[in-house]
Write a protein that holds these residues in place. Structure first.
Motif, PDB file in Angstrom:
ATOM      1  N   GLN A 154       0.872  -1.167   0.000  1.00 50.86           N
ATOM      2  CA  GLN A 154       0.000   0.000   0.000  1.00 50.86           C
ATOM      3  C   GLN A 154       0.913   1.222   0.000  1.00 50.86           C
ATOM      4  N   ARG A 272     -13.502  -6.019   1.826  1.00 50.12           N
ATOM      5  CA  ARG A 272     -12.232  -5.748   1.151  1.00 50.12           C
ATOM      6  C   ARG A 272     -11.148  -6.794   1.435  1.00 50.12           C
ATOM      7  N   ASP A 273      -9.981  -6.551   0.831  1.00 49.22           N
ATOM      8  CA  ASP A 273      -8.722  -7.271   1.080  1.00 49.22           C
ATOM      9  C   ASP A 273      -8.756  -8.738   0.636  1.00 49.22           C
TER      10      ASP A 273
HETATM   11  C1  FRU Z   1      -5.476  -2.360   6.687  1.00 55.66           C
HETATM   12  C2  FRU Z   1      -6.280  -1.595   5.641  1.00 55.66           C
HETATM   13  C3  FRU Z   1      -6.960  -2.544   4.677  1.00 55.66           C
HETATM   14  C4  FRU Z   1      -7.156  -1.696   3.471  1.00 55.66           C
HETATM   15  C5  FRU Z   1      -5.886  -0.869   3.481  1.00 55.66           C
HETATM   16  C6  FRU Z   1      -6.053   0.516   2.956  1.00 55.66           C
HETATM   17  O1  FRU Z   1      -4.417  -1.611   7.184  1.00 55.66           O
HETATM   18  O2  FRU Z   1      -7.223  -0.760   6.266  1.00 55.66           O
HETATM   19  O3  FRU Z   1      -8.147  -3.104   5.184  1.00 55.66           O
HETATM   20  O4  FRU Z   1      -7.295  -2.431   2.301  1.00 55.66           O
HETATM   21  O5  FRU Z   1      -5.454  -0.811   4.812  1.00 55.66           O
HETATM   22  O6  FRU Z   1      -4.841   1.183   2.894  1.00 55.66           O
END
Ligand code: FRU
Length: 584
Positions: A154, A272-273
């Motif tokens: 990220q 998500r994820d």
């Molecule tokens: C976890 C999170 C994930 C999301 C990402 C966004 O740290 O909140 O759930 O995809 O970071 O940056």
């Protein structure tokens, strides 16, 4: 009177706003034909934020928020434009402060930002991954292919706080020396790019490799790499989350967005994820399929199944894990025996369940448990497609919350660690130990010492321990300790960070973080990995693990002291200095 003050402040605020909008202007970097790979944008942390829209030959590409430096940039952010060579690029900043010199500060280059400055910074981790520039949080898309470990992350390429989520990309062939590449997946009309995972589609089930090449045995030699992520917050935060796909047909160098995105539309809340893996059913190969673990809402997750990575259907729910976000799921042998295996379902803060998975349902056997305690450790993910001959389950985690004062980058990852399931007196538990590759960074001639600890005023010291990067093994033999005395404490201190163990309460602590730790045969075995801004502690072969960041503001010299307030413990130490991965 109060009313008067209120009206007055309201008028002042309106006046200030009008003033501001009267002064701030839209400005464009325009009519520039792209002839280099990158545009380098000047950033000043704390400067007013503006949106910048990227248009190419008049067509909208993406947009991001940036603290544009009006002058004296803290660092340069890298915007990749090489894919638009020969085309007209226009960058429009919506609110530029009066007198800003950003347009004249912009540079074009074939190299990424700050080439001569990067990796030499005061608080740069020396053997942990941190981005060249900008912010990172979760590790994403961990996949191994053809000798290369891919690490996506990220990334906010344009600032040192969370935002503009993009997948950064780095590659390594030893999990330690990383070569950061241009960002792999950037925001688009579907929104920004949240966390997710990647796999090798060995049999081209997706058909995304349109020119498959087969060897004599019929095996595809150029399979596509396929990654899944959450696209969300389209229209500057208004859009909902959905699961999208990108793929690569050149071994992970370039990533192409799947034109049919999203592959799973929005289901609930901020679901998500996605973490995808191949479920290999040895007994019934027809039942083999892709599986996706997805975070749904609250503390609930779900599993989805697919034959081709494109069409997905929900197969089961996994509820009340005790945490949220970032699932992972994998099968591990128990005590090294694959005949005797279990599945692990893992969540964002490291809570995990142990169970069985038949391709349809995850049946919980025990948990939730945790191996990692507090500290700076969140959103871990394990590698996909580590070859069977290696067989490890290698995981990276975000050392969430570390501080890097005034640095042009922010946040780092833990060391890579290997996960195993082991039988303990409490049942089967997940253990976590540093990967063996770390030992390659050890300098020769460790400091070795065997001694007895007796008293706080008479500590054992290792004055010859030099350097700021250390790998230390400490074995405490507690046989002469009176375990019933709850006041007993063994202390180790390094760079002002205290590690203590109280045999009476069986609690170990690193800085303010505490974890339970039961001696094994009257011994406590500690492994400490010390970098410029972090300490990781693995105890009794990884039954517990604590990761903590620190800022050595006082510039304390290295050196290790070990002391105990009462009684006697025998201690054996082996301490190595480590090489920086940035040393040439
Ligand atoms: C976890 C999170 C994930 C999301 C990402 C966004 O740290 O909140 O759930 O995809 O970071 O940056």
């Amino acid at each position: 009177m109060k009313k008067c003050i209120l009206i007055l402040s309201f008028l002042v605020a309106i006046f200030a706003l009008t003033e501001l909008s009267a002064q701030n202007t839209i400005q464009s970097y325009e009519n520039n034909t792209v002839n280099k790979k990158f545009i380098l944008l000047p950033v000043k942390t704390g400067a007013a934020k503006t949106w910048i829209t990227v248009n190419v030959d008049g067509v909208w590409q993406h947009e991001f928020e940036i603290e544009l430096a009006p002058e004296n940039p803290d660092f340069y952010a890298t915007l990749e434009v090489g894919q638009w060579k020969g085309k007209k690029l226009e960058l429009t900043a919506e609110t530029v402060v009066p007198g800003s010199k950003w347009l004249s500060l912009i540079k074009t280059s074939d190299q990424m930002s700050d080439e001569s400055l990067v990796y030499k910074e005061e608080y740069r981790p020396q053997f942990h991954f941190a981005p060249r520039r900008g912010w990172t949080n979760d590790p994403n898309g961990l996949v191994y292919y053809n000798g290369t470990y891919h690490l996506f992350f990220q990334h906010n390429p344009y600032g040192t706080s969370w935002g503009n989520m993009t997948w950064g990309h780095a590659v390594s062939n030893d999990l330690l020396h990383w070569n950061e590449m241009p960002d792999a997946v950037i925001p688009d009309k579907n929104g920004v790019v949240f966390s997710g995972s990647a796999v090798v589609d060995w049999n081209n089930t997706s058909g995304l490799q349109t020119s498959p090449v087969k060897d004599n045995a019929g095996k595809i030699t150029n399979p596509p790499l396929v990654a899944f992520y959450t696209s969300t917050f389209a229209n500057r935060g208004k859009g909902k989350s959905a699961q999208s796909m990108v793929y690569s047909v050149d071994e992970g160098k370039n990533w192409i967005k799947y034109p049919g995105n999203p592959v799973i539309p929005h289901i609930i809340a901020d679901n998500r994820d996605p973490k995808v893996f191949w479920f290999d059913d040895k007994q019934n190969p027809n039942n083999s399929h892709w599986t996706m673990a997805l975070y749904m809402d609250g503390e609930d997750y779900a599993l989805f199944s697919s034959k081709n990575l494109i069409q997905w259907e929900k197969i089961c729910d996994i509820k009340n894990l005790g945490c949220s976000e970032c699932p992972d799921m994998f099968e591990l042998p128990v005590d090294g025996n694959m005949q005797h295996s279990r599945w692990v379902f893992w969540g964002g803060n490291g809570k995990y369940l142990i169970g069985n998975f038949d391709g349809k349902e995850f049946k919980i056997e025990s948990g939730p448990f945790t191996t990692k305690y507090g500290g700076n450790d969140y959103a871990a993910q394990s590698y996909s497609d580590i070859p069977g001959t290696d067989g490890r389950r290698i995981q990276f985690s975000w050392m969430a919350g570390g501080e890097y004062p005034k640095m042009p980058f922010n946040q780092q990852f833990t060391s890579p660690r290997n996960l195993t399931l082991r039988t303990t007196p409490d049942g089967i538990r997940l253990c976590m130990e540093p990967v063996k590759e770390i030992e390659k960074l050890r300098l020769p001639d460790p400091i070795k010492l065997s001694a007895s600890v007796n008293g706080l005023t008479n500590p054992i010291q290792l004055p010859n321990l030099k350097g700021e990067l250390l790998d230390i093994e400490i074995l405490f033999d507690l046989k002469s300790y009176n375990a019933a005395d709850t006041n007993l404490v063994l202390k180790t201190e390094i760079f002002g960070q205290e590690i203590s163990y109280r045999p009476g309460t069986q609690i170990i602590s690193l800085a303010a973080i505490k974890a339970p730790l039961v001696p094994v045969n009257n011994t406590i075995k500690l492994r400490l990995l010390v970098d410029r801004t972090s300490i990781e502690l693995f105890a009794n072969n990884g039954v517990i693990q604590i990761a903590a960041c620190f800022v050595n503001k006082a510039k304390d010299p290295p050196g290790l002291t070990i002391a105990g307030n009462k009684g006697l413990a025998d201690v054996t130490i082996e301490a190595y200095q480590l090489k920086s991965v940035w040393e040439k």
